[in-house]
Design a protein around this motif. Structure first.
Motif, PDB file in Angstrom:
ATOM      1  N   ALA A 121     -35.596   1.748  -8.726  1.00 17.23           N
ATOM      2  CA  ALA A 121     -36.456   0.887  -7.908  1.00 17.23           C
ATOM      3  C   ALA A 121     -35.788   0.596  -6.567  1.00 17.23           C
ATOM      4  CB  ALA A 121     -36.764  -0.409  -8.646  1.00 17.23           C
ATOM      5  N   PHE A 122     -34.494   0.382  -6.602  1.00 11.14           N
ATOM      6  CA  PHE A 122     -33.775   0.132  -5.355  1.00 11.14           C
ATOM      7  C   PHE A 122     -33.830   1.361  -4.451  1.00 11.14           C
ATOM      8  CE2 PHE A 122     -29.898   0.545  -2.833  1.00 11.14           C
ATOM      9  CZ  PHE A 122     -30.020  -0.587  -2.028  1.00 11.14           C
ATOM     10  N   LEU A 123     -33.584   2.521  -5.024  1.00 11.32           N
ATOM     11  CA  LEU A 123     -33.594   3.746  -4.228  1.00 11.32           C
ATOM     12  C   LEU A 123     -34.978   4.043  -3.663  1.00 11.32           C
ATOM     13  CD1 LEU A 123     -31.269   6.048  -6.339  1.00 11.32           C
ATOM     14  CD2 LEU A 123     -30.767   4.976  -4.150  1.00 11.32           C
ATOM     15  N   VAL A 124     -36.019   3.800  -4.461  1.00 13.48           N
ATOM     16  CA  VAL A 124     -37.377   4.031  -3.989  1.00 13.48           C
ATOM     17  C   VAL A 124     -37.701   3.073  -2.854  1.00 13.48           C
ATOM     18  CG1 VAL A 124     -39.814   3.790  -4.636  1.00 13.48           C
ATOM     19  CG2 VAL A 124     -38.248   5.049  -6.105  1.00 13.48           C
ATOM     20  N   GLY A 125     -37.247   1.832  -2.972  1.00 16.72           N
ATOM     21  CA  GLY A 125     -37.523   0.832  -1.945  1.00 16.72           C
ATOM     22  C   GLY A 125     -36.633   0.946  -0.724  1.00 16.72           C
ATOM     23  N   SER A 126     -35.593   1.719  -0.817  1.00 19.08           N
ATOM     24  CA  SER A 126     -34.676   1.870   0.319  1.00 19.08           C
ATOM     25  C   SER A 126     -35.314   2.735   1.382  1.00 19.08           C
ATOM     26  CB  SER A 126     -33.365   2.519  -0.121  1.00 19.08           C
ATOM     27  OG  SER A 126     -32.688   1.696  -1.007  1.00 19.08           O
TER      28      SER A 126
END
Length: 172
Positions: free
Chosen positions: A81-86
């Protein structure tokens, strides 16, 4: 082998495949499931005197393996989720062409001259400190600097006169 160790070994042998199967059902990866099962047994061993008295010690180990698998899955979900939102990283400009030319020219100098030029002109060290680092007299460093600057000027195609302090006051 002690009775406790023999008891744990028998327990391990009898319950290993079922523990791996439970972890595999959650992870979908055999290698990860085996790692999780191994971690569960590793956690069971120091507590074996207490766990062995449970009605179902294998259930304790399977629960630990299952919880480890779920924790791993949650950590992975948060990371994804963090990588997608980055956002995409800002593009980094390429190196300055002058810096590339200087690096190539420095690489062509003899090692002693290159060290002297880099330490003195790029590292901002006085001749005295460069001499101490190199373990030679200051005159030797001055000669290396002179020869190095002359060679650099030729390699860089510079035909302008040199000042006595180095590269015309520039930081190169």
């Amino acid at each position: 082998m002690s009775d406790q160790r023999a008891d744990f070994t028998a327990f391990y042998d009898a319950t290993w495949s079922r523990t791996v199967a439970c972890a595999y059902a959650i992870t979908g990866e055999l290698g990860a499931a085996e790692d999780l099962a191994q971690e569960a047994y590793t956690r069971a061993w120091p507590r074996w005197s207490r766990i062995s008295s449970y009605d179902e010690p294998a259930a304790w180990v399977r629960q630990v393996a299952t919880r480890l698998a779920i924790s791993s899955w949650r950590r992975g979900r948060v990371a994804r989720a963090f990588l997608v939102g980055s956002r995409e990283p800002d593009p980094v400009p390429g190196p300055d062409p002058d810096a590339v030319s200087l690096a190539r020219a420095l690489a062509r100098l003899p090692v002693e001259q290159r060290r002297a030029v880099v330490l003195h002109h790029l590292g901002d060290l006085p001749v005295r400190e460069v001499a101490q680092l190199e373990g030679c007299p200051e005159g030797t460093i001055k000669a290396r600097l002179s020869r190095g600057r002359t060679a650099l000027a030729a390699l860089l195609g510079e035909n302008r006169p040199r000042s006595t302090d180095g590269l015309e006051g520039s930081r190169v």
